[in-house]
Write an enzyme that holds these catalytic residues in place. Sequence first.
Site, PDB file in Angstrom:
ATOM      1  N   ARG A  40       0.826  -1.206   0.000  1.00 32.20           N
ATOM      2  CA  ARG A  40       0.000   0.000   0.000  1.00 32.20           C
ATOM      3  C   ARG A  40       0.860   1.257   0.000  1.00 32.20           C
ATOM      4  O   ARG A  40       1.254   1.767   1.042  1.00 32.20           O
ATOM      5  CB  ARG A  40      -0.913  -0.001   1.220  1.00 32.20           C
ATOM      6  CG  ARG A  40      -1.840  -1.207   1.351  1.00 32.20           C
ATOM      7  CD  ARG A  40      -3.176  -1.039   0.637  1.00 32.20           C
ATOM      8  NE  ARG A  40      -3.806   0.235   0.821  1.00 32.20           N
ATOM      9  CZ  ARG A  40      -4.733   0.503   1.734  1.00 32.20           C
ATOM     10  NH1 ARG A  40      -5.121  -0.419   2.583  1.00 32.20           N
ATOM     11  NH2 ARG A  40      -5.280   1.705   1.792  1.00 32.20           N
ATOM     12  N   ASP A  65       4.646  -5.965  -3.835  1.00 26.57           N
ATOM     13  CA  ASP A  65       3.982  -7.120  -3.239  1.00 26.57           C
ATOM     14  C   ASP A  65       4.995  -8.250  -3.225  1.00 26.57           C
ATOM     15  O   ASP A  65       5.208  -8.930  -4.234  1.00 26.57           O
ATOM     16  CB  ASP A  65       2.747  -7.500  -4.038  1.00 26.57           C
ATOM     17  CG  ASP A  65       1.986  -8.664  -3.426  1.00 26.57           C
ATOM     18  OD1 ASP A  65       2.493  -9.273  -2.452  1.00 26.57           O
ATOM     19  OD2 ASP A  65       0.891  -8.977  -3.924  1.00 26.57           O
ATOM     20  N   TYR A 157       0.327 -20.239   9.222  1.00 29.02           N
ATOM     21  CA  TYR A 157       1.087 -19.105   9.716  1.00 29.02           C
ATOM     22  C   TYR A 157       2.197 -19.566  10.664  1.00 29.02           C
ATOM     23  O   TYR A 157       3.358 -19.175  10.517  1.00 29.02           O
ATOM     24  CB  TYR A 157       0.159 -18.111  10.423  1.00 29.02           C
ATOM     25  CG  TYR A 157       0.886 -16.972  11.090  1.00 29.02           C
ATOM     26  CD1 TYR A 157       1.371 -15.908  10.336  1.00 29.02           C
ATOM     27  CD2 TYR A 157       1.110 -16.964  12.460  1.00 29.02           C
ATOM     28  CE1 TYR A 157       2.059 -14.869  10.939  1.00 29.02           C
ATOM     29  CE2 TYR A 157       1.793 -15.916  13.072  1.00 29.02           C
ATOM     30  CZ  TYR A 157       2.266 -14.881  12.303  1.00 29.02           C
ATOM     31  OH  TYR A 157       2.943 -13.848  12.901  1.00 29.02           O
ATOM     32  N   LYS A 161       6.293 -19.202  10.128  1.00 35.97           N
ATOM     33  CA  LYS A 161       7.153 -18.455  11.032  1.00 35.97           C
ATOM     34  C   LYS A 161       8.235 -19.329  11.652  1.00 35.97           C
ATOM     35  O   LYS A 161       9.284 -18.852  12.023  1.00 35.97           O
ATOM     36  CB  LYS A 161       6.323 -17.748  12.121  1.00 35.97           C
ATOM     37  CG  LYS A 161       5.482 -16.609  11.565  1.00 35.97           C
ATOM     38  CD  LYS A 161       6.352 -15.569  10.897  1.00 35.97           C
ATOM     39  CE  LYS A 161       5.584 -14.412  10.366  1.00 35.97           C
ATOM     40  NZ  LYS A 161       6.441 -13.345   9.822  1.00 35.97           N
TER      41      LYS A 161
END
Length: 162
Positions: A40, A65, A157, A161
């Site tokens: 963004r 991105d 996730y 990680k």
Amino acid sequence: MNSTADPSTVLITGASSGIGAALAHRFARAGHRLVLVARRSDRLEALARALADEHGVSAIVLGADLAQAGAAAALAARLRRRRLTIDILVNNAGVLEHGAFVRLNAERQQQLIDLNVSGLTAMLAHFVPAMVERGRGRVLNVASIAAFQPVPSLATYAASKA
């Protein structure tokens, strides 16, 4: 992070909010030059203005991105064209999906892996060799406590990680 007479250039991924934005303020307060990266650009521009107002530091804003194949290479090429050397790489960009694994969209799970694992690895591959060649540089890979324990509602996730 102490103020320095010879400021380093710090590249922060995922800088548009949260931990990334907080780290940007911290590095700016210490007088470092900043390269802010996230999807963004509008949020990055607002952060860059805030850093200039609060800390007197200008920041380069680059929308990217990092989940997309080739994004890290393109980012590194953009910085080479600007003749910018990255002294500190902060790999902070990341996403998570919460919920039972069997109910989560497979495409979204792959995007999470593409950013959290492949994007991070690509950034290291494009910036660490130059640091090694110069004999100096730093890397901060932002992880999560989820890497150290099973989290059924954050399966992909937590794995990314770890």
